[in-house]
Design an enzyme around this catalytic site. Structure first.
Site, PDB file in Angstrom:
ATOM      1  N   SER A 242     -44.381  -6.949   0.721  1.00 47.80           N
ATOM      2  CA  SER A 242     -45.362  -6.792   1.802  1.00 47.80           C
ATOM      3  C   SER A 242     -46.226  -8.032   1.967  1.00 47.80           C
ATOM      4  CB  SER A 242     -46.238  -5.558   1.568  1.00 47.80           C
ATOM      5  OG  SER A 242     -46.900  -5.624   0.325  1.00 47.80           O
ATOM      6  N   HIS A 272     -40.232  -0.855  -2.915  1.00 49.09           N
ATOM      7  CA  HIS A 272     -41.595  -1.397  -2.870  1.00 49.09           C
ATOM      8  C   HIS A 272     -42.566  -0.225  -2.754  1.00 49.09           C
ATOM      9  CE1 HIS A 272     -44.776  -4.154  -2.541  1.00 49.09           C
ATOM     10  NE2 HIS A 272     -44.697  -4.510  -1.271  1.00 49.09           N
ATOM     11  N   HIS A 319     -41.263  -3.066 -13.900  1.00 44.32           N
ATOM     12  CA  HIS A 319     -41.928  -3.947 -12.942  1.00 44.32           C
ATOM     13  C   HIS A 319     -41.271  -5.313 -13.016  1.00 44.32           C
ATOM     14  CE1 HIS A 319     -45.065  -6.336 -10.962  1.00 44.32           C
ATOM     15  NE2 HIS A 319     -45.449  -5.208 -10.410  1.00 44.32           N
ATOM     16  N   ARG A 328     -53.313  -0.953 -13.452  1.00 41.23           N
ATOM     17  CA  ARG A 328     -53.630  -0.029 -12.368  1.00 41.23           C
ATOM     18  C   ARG A 328     -53.289   1.412 -12.763  1.00 41.23           C
ATOM     19  NH1 ARG A 328     -50.188  -2.810  -7.721  1.00 41.23           N
ATOM     20  NH2 ARG A 328     -48.714  -2.692  -9.456  1.00 41.23           N
ATOM     21  N   ASP A 374     -47.399   3.191  -9.480  1.00 38.95           N
ATOM     22  CA  ASP A 374     -46.885   4.358  -8.760  1.00 38.95           C
ATOM     23  C   ASP A 374     -46.721   5.579  -9.658  1.00 38.95           C
ATOM     24  OD1 ASP A 374     -46.559   2.927  -6.304  1.00 38.95           O
ATOM     25  OD2 ASP A 374     -44.780   1.993  -7.154  1.00 38.95           O
TER      26      ASP A 374
END
Length: 441
Positions: A242, A272, A319, A328, A374
């Site tokens: 992105s 993504h 990742h 995160r 995620d």
């Protein structure tokens, strides 16, 4: 046309085998300044762009202008009575490299409130025109594209603006777009999942708090989650799809609306941003298959093994860059411990965290068996009643606007040129390996 389709498949299969053999024997050979394998395998690890707003460290995770997520949680201004950083403050930091004061942050909130008003009606009509089964990301991108009629850059460029002023009109477009994204995203949610019953904005709230309100969720802790969510998803250096797509399209002097919408089409991909919906979908399917909302570690391990044996990946784990648990993920885990420690779905996420890494490590081929961002976000949203997991990527997109548009402002301020890497064919590669083509030497 079946003949063409079959012929293409045969040619592709043949070339795929040739490439596999080439990489096995010559993958580490330098082609220009990079390894041949890197040219074939997604340009992985090639340093080829400048991106000022954030940097991803394999061991420390994302750093925004040098600050880690825990440092941001400590240093950035917060909403009155809140504990999580305000995304407005992060945008200020990414744009300037400086931590804003509370006064500066409040002034930016007020500026975005004023800019968010009077969105053209045709934006919502464009969203309404799509069928009900359209994916939320399609609706979101259509809304952004419809808003492109408001582009200052496009108007000024047509009038012959000096290139030294590109940064200023890019800044104005970016500020206008960021301010209006929550209203567009909330409209998509209410349009698709709440029978079009929209919620009027509350201009006494901050950017993320008002977003939660317009979605129809007014719990104070959910507003806090939205502030955290918008902050930790805002940027992830420039190489992800992105960010890189926004940068690439922007390098053609496409305005903020065109560039950002292009980046969102990349974010919508399963590899993504769409991964966040895949995680919660996988967990729910596991619960259904096992017949329990609280599976044991042994049950989870067996289901993970079946997922892997079926040739699938465990969504939310691994990742491209990180080699530790994503900070995160940790930030969201700490939020859950504070606000929902006994939630069955959240506890299942934690049990998966205990179970999956050892299994992936035992395979011996996976460099990063740890959870990424995620792996946790969906469970937090479900706790508050947002079970429409197809929508989660839209939330991701609203947040990512902060980083990619701050970076776009920098690209124009630094007068970065059109991005145009060199490409070659496999025939060139084979000739080069035989010493018959020296185009890169």
């Amino acid at each position: 046309m079946e003949k063409l389709k079959s012929l293409f498949k045969a040619k592709a299969d043949q070339l795929s085998l040739e490439i596999k053999d080439i990489l096995k024997e010559h993958g580490t050979k330098k082609i220009g300044e990079v390894q041949l394998a890197q040219a074939y395998q997604g340009m992985r690890g090639i340093t080829g762009m400048i991106y000022e707003t954030s940097l991803l460290d394999a061991q420390e995770g994302i750093r925004f202008r040098g600050y880690t997520i825990p440092e941001l949680q400590q240093k950035l201004p917060k909403a009155k009575g809140g504990d999580e950083p305000l995304p407005e403050a992060l945008f200020w930091l990414m744009l300037t490299g400086e931590i804003p004061s509370e006064e500066d942050t409040h002034a930016l909130s007020e500026d975005w409130i004023q800019r968010s008003k009077n969105i053209p009606k045709h934006v919502f009509k464009a969203i309404d025109a799509l069928p009900a089964e359209a994916h939320p990301m399609s609706l979101f991108v259509v809304g952004v594209m419809a808003l492109q009629t408001e582009s200052i850059f496009t108007k000024k460029y047509a009038e012959g603006v000096n290139k030294k002023d590109y940064w200023g009109i890019t800044y104005e477009d970016s500020m206008n777009l960021i301010s209006r994204l929550p209203a567009i995203a909330a409209y998509v949610y209410r349009h698709k999942y709440r029978n079009g019953e929209n919620v009027a904005p509350d201009y006494t709230l901050d950017w993320a708090g008002n977003f939660a309100h317009q979605l129809g969720y007014d719990q104070d802790s959910l507003k806090e989650l939205m502030r955290l969510y918008m902050t930790i998803h805002a940027d992830h250096e420039g190489g992800n799809v992105s960010a890189h797509t926004t940068h690439l399209v922007g390098s053609a002097l496409s305005d903020a609306y065109l560039s950002f919408s292009a980046g969102m089409n990349g974010l919508a991909g399963p590899l993504h941003g769409l991964a966040n919906q895949e995680v919660i979908k996988w967990i729910m399917e596991m619960q259904k298959t096992l017949g329990t909302e609280t599976p044991s570690g042994e049950q989870i391990a067996a289901y993970v093994q079946k997922t892997l044996s079926d040739g699938k990946v465990v969504p939310g784990y691994g990742h491209a860059v990180l080699r530790k648990t994503d900070p995160r993920f940790t930030a969201q885990q700490e939020f859950a411990k504070k606000h929902m420690p006994n939630d069955p779905l959240v506890k299942t996420v934690w049990k998966i965290y205990e179970t999956v890494p050892p299994i992936l490590q035992s395979l011996g081929k996976i460099k990063n068996p740890w959870p990424n961002v995620d792996a946790h976000s969906g469970a937090l949203l479900v706790h508050y009643g947002m079970k429409e997991y197809e929508y989660y990527t839209v939330l991701f997109g609203v947040s990512r606007a902060l980083g990619v548009l701050a970076a776009l402002c920098w690209s124009r301020a630094l007068a970065f040129p059109l991005e145009r890497p060199k490409s070659v064919t496999t025939e060139n590669v084979k000739a080069w390996l035989k010493g018959e083509d020296t185009i890169w030497e």
